[in-house]
Design a protein around this motif. Structure first.
Motif, PDB file in Angstrom:
ATOM      1  N   THR A  83       0.848  -1.185   0.000  1.00 37.86           N
ATOM      2  CA  THR A  83       0.000   0.000   0.000  1.00 37.86           C
ATOM      3  C   THR A  83       0.889   1.242   0.000  1.00 37.86           C
ATOM      4  OG1 THR A  83      -0.064   0.070   2.409  1.00 37.86           O
ATOM      5  CG2 THR A  83      -1.802  -1.192   1.287  1.00 37.86           C
ATOM      6  N   PRO A  84       0.358   2.375  -0.427  1.00 36.45           N
ATOM      7  CA  PRO A  84       1.152   3.612  -0.395  1.00 36.45           C
ATOM      8  C   PRO A  84       1.686   3.943   1.000  1.00 36.45           C
ATOM      9  CG  PRO A  84      -0.810   3.936  -1.731  1.00 36.45           C
ATOM     10  CD  PRO A  84      -0.929   2.580  -1.096  1.00 36.45           C
ATOM     11  N   GLU A  85       0.915   3.659   2.035  1.00 36.22           N
ATOM     12  CA  GLU A  85       1.387   3.948   3.390  1.00 36.22           C
ATOM     13  C   GLU A  85       2.569   3.059   3.777  1.00 36.22           C
ATOM     14  OE1 GLU A  85      -2.203   1.325   5.428  1.00 36.22           O
ATOM     15  OE2 GLU A  85      -1.987   3.429   5.957  1.00 36.22           O
ATOM     16  N   LEU A  86       2.601   1.818   3.299  1.00 38.41           N
ATOM     17  CA  LEU A  86       3.756   0.965   3.575  1.00 38.41           C
ATOM     18  C   LEU A  86       4.989   1.434   2.807  1.00 38.41           C
ATOM     19  CD1 LEU A  86       2.329  -2.659   3.798  1.00 38.41           C
ATOM     20  CD2 LEU A  86       3.547  -1.394   5.553  1.00 38.41           C
ATOM     21  N   TYR A  87       4.782   1.846   1.548  1.00 33.21           N
ATOM     22  CA  TYR A  87       5.915   2.401   0.790  1.00 33.21           C
ATOM     23  C   TYR A  87       6.500   3.609   1.515  1.00 33.21           C
ATOM     24  CZ  TYR A  87       5.060  -0.440  -3.400  1.00 33.21           C
ATOM     25  OH  TYR A  87       4.927  -1.474  -4.283  1.00 33.21           O
ATOM     26  N   GLU A  88       5.626   4.475   2.008  1.00 32.43           N
ATOM     27  CA  GLU A  88       6.106   5.670   2.715  1.00 32.43           C
ATOM     28  C   GLU A  88       6.823   5.319   4.009  1.00 32.43           C
ATOM     29  OE1 GLU A  88       6.550   8.887   1.973  1.00 32.43           O
ATOM     30  OE2 GLU A  88       5.989   8.123   0.002  1.00 32.43           O
ATOM     31  N   ALA A  89       6.336   4.310   4.720  1.00 32.32           N
ATOM     32  CA  ALA A  89       7.002   3.893   5.954  1.00 32.32           C
ATOM     33  C   ALA A  89       8.386   3.331   5.658  1.00 32.32           C
ATOM     34  CB  ALA A  89       6.152   2.857   6.682  1.00 32.32           C
ATOM     35  N   LEU A  90       8.514   2.564   4.571  1.00 37.88           N
ATOM     36  CA  LEU A  90       9.828   2.035   4.188  1.00 37.88           C
ATOM     37  C   LEU A  90      10.761   3.170   3.776  1.00 37.88           C
ATOM     38  CD1 LEU A  90       8.833  -1.138   2.142  1.00 37.88           C
ATOM     39  CD2 LEU A  90       9.656  -1.027   4.496  1.00 37.88           C
ATOM     40  N   ARG A  91      10.218   4.135   3.047  1.00 41.68           N
ATOM     41  CA  ARG A  91      11.029   5.273   2.616  1.00 41.68           C
ATOM     42  C   ARG A  91      11.475   6.107   3.812  1.00 41.68           C
ATOM     43  NH1 ARG A  91       9.439   9.794  -1.923  1.00 41.68           N
ATOM     44  NH2 ARG A  91      11.553  10.549  -2.193  1.00 41.68           N
ATOM     45  N   ALA A  92      10.585   6.310   4.768  1.00 47.86           N
ATOM     46  CA  ALA A  92      10.900   7.120   5.944  1.00 47.86           C
ATOM     47  C   ALA A  92      11.990   6.474   6.790  1.00 47.86           C
ATOM     48  CB  ALA A  92       9.642   7.337   6.784  1.00 47.86           C
ATOM     49  N   ARG A 113       6.922  -2.203 -12.628  1.00 50.90           N
ATOM     50  CA  ARG A 113       5.992  -1.163 -13.102  1.00 50.90           C
ATOM     51  C   ARG A 113       5.065  -0.660 -11.998  1.00 50.90           C
ATOM     52  NH1 ARG A 113       4.517  -5.936 -14.758  1.00 50.90           N
ATOM     53  NH2 ARG A 113       2.437  -6.722 -14.316  1.00 50.90           N
ATOM     54  N   GLU A 114       4.904  -1.436 -10.913  1.00 52.57           N
ATOM     55  CA  GLU A 114       4.019  -1.036  -9.825  1.00 52.57           C
ATOM     56  C   GLU A 114       4.744  -0.319  -8.684  1.00 52.57           C
ATOM     57  OE1 GLU A 114       1.535  -4.248  -8.573  1.00 52.57           O
ATOM     58  OE2 GLU A 114       1.071  -4.813 -10.634  1.00 52.57           O
ATOM     59  N   LEU A 115       6.055  -0.208  -8.786  1.00 52.83           N
ATOM     60  CA  LEU A 115       6.826   0.468  -7.733  1.00 52.83           C
ATOM     61  C   LEU A 115       6.705   1.978  -7.875  1.00 52.83           C
ATOM     62  CD1 LEU A 115      10.112  -1.653  -7.896  1.00 52.83           C
ATOM     63  CD2 LEU A 115       8.353  -1.748  -6.106  1.00 52.83           C
ATOM     64  N   PRO A 116       6.729   2.714  -6.776  1.00 54.08           N
ATOM     65  CA  PRO A 116       6.774   4.173  -6.870  1.00 54.08           C
ATOM     66  C   PRO A 116       8.124   4.611  -7.446  1.00 54.08           C
ATOM     67  CG  PRO A 116       6.788   3.475  -4.563  1.00 54.08           C
ATOM     68  CD  PRO A 116       6.657   2.243  -5.392  1.00 54.08           C
ATOM     69  N   ARG A 121      14.147   3.825  -8.626  1.00 52.10           N
ATOM     70  CA  ARG A 121      15.562   4.243  -8.588  1.00 52.10           C
ATOM     71  C   ARG A 121      16.356   3.331  -7.666  1.00 52.10           C
ATOM     72  NH1 ARG A 121      12.863   9.150  -8.574  1.00 52.10           N
ATOM     73  NH2 ARG A 121      13.070   9.386  -6.313  1.00 52.10           N
ATOM     74  N   ARG A 122      15.768   2.967  -6.559  1.00 52.40           N
ATOM     75  CA  ARG A 122      16.432   2.054  -5.617  1.00 52.40           C
ATOM     76  C   ARG A 122      16.669   0.696  -6.272  1.00 52.40           C
ATOM     77  NH1 ARG A 122      17.616   2.219   0.219  1.00 52.40           N
ATOM     78  NH2 ARG A 122      18.194   0.082   0.575  1.00 52.40           N
ATOM     79  N   TRP A 123      15.687   0.226  -7.056  1.00 51.53           N
ATOM     80  CA  TRP A 123      15.807  -1.049  -7.747  1.00 51.53           C
ATOM     81  C   TRP A 123      16.970  -1.013  -8.733  1.00 51.53           C
ATOM     82  CZ3 TRP A 123      15.701  -2.796 -12.739  1.00 51.53           C
ATOM     83  CH2 TRP A 123      15.509  -4.165 -12.928  1.00 51.53           C
TER      84      TRP A 123
END
Length: 151
Positions: A83-92, A113-116, A121-123
């Motif tokens: 979910t977007p909130e999990l992506y943000e938590a990982l980024r934070a 293709r589904e990654l933010p 860039r990290r990939w």
């Protein structure tokens, strides 16, 4: 309390399948919340477990926070998305520490293709790093083989 869940010892928490029970335990300040959120990741939908994983990532106990990041990795493996909130938590959380394995699992199991954009860039950075490391190991092996031959 269901007989299979023992919050005091942590026994059976990987089998937790009731998000409301996790919420109640969070409010009580139980100790095994990180372990229990892994159980939720196995047994509940991503929409149900995502906010609880994010909350567990902010727990004061470092070990339980680590389990929350493990749960995020399992969610990526099982669902092929986050979910977007999990992506943000990982980024934070930033690179290093607890988040390393969760990010690796996400990069492995979520389609590119589904990654933010920041995750893409990290990939790319990780793919280049992995390739360079493979070449370095191959070169070191070749040098060691040449040394053995010369002896």
């Amino acid at each position: 309390m269901p007989p299979g869940w023992d919050w005091a010892s942590g026994q059976g928490l990987l089998g937790l399948d009731d998000p409301e029970e996790w919420d109640a335990a969070f409010e009580r300040g139980e100790a095994g919340l990180g372990t229990a959120v892994i159980g939720l990741a196995f047994h509940c939908t991503l929409a149900e477990v995502s906010p609880r994983i994010v909350r567990a990532m902010r727990l004061p106990d470092a070990a339980q926070r680590g389990f929350a990041f493990t749960a995020a990795g399992h969610a990526a493996r099982l669902n092929g998305e986050l979910t977007p909130e999990l992506y943000e938590a990982l980024r934070a959380e930033g690179p290093g520490g607890f988040v390393v394995h969760a990010i690796r699992d996400t990069l492995t199991f979520v389609p590119f293709r589904e990654l933010p954009p920041w995750f893409k860039r990290r990939w790319v950075r990780q793919a280049v790093r992995d390739k360079l490391e493979a070449w370095w190991l191959y070169l070191a092996d070749a040098i060691e083989g040449a040394r053995r031959i010369v002896r």
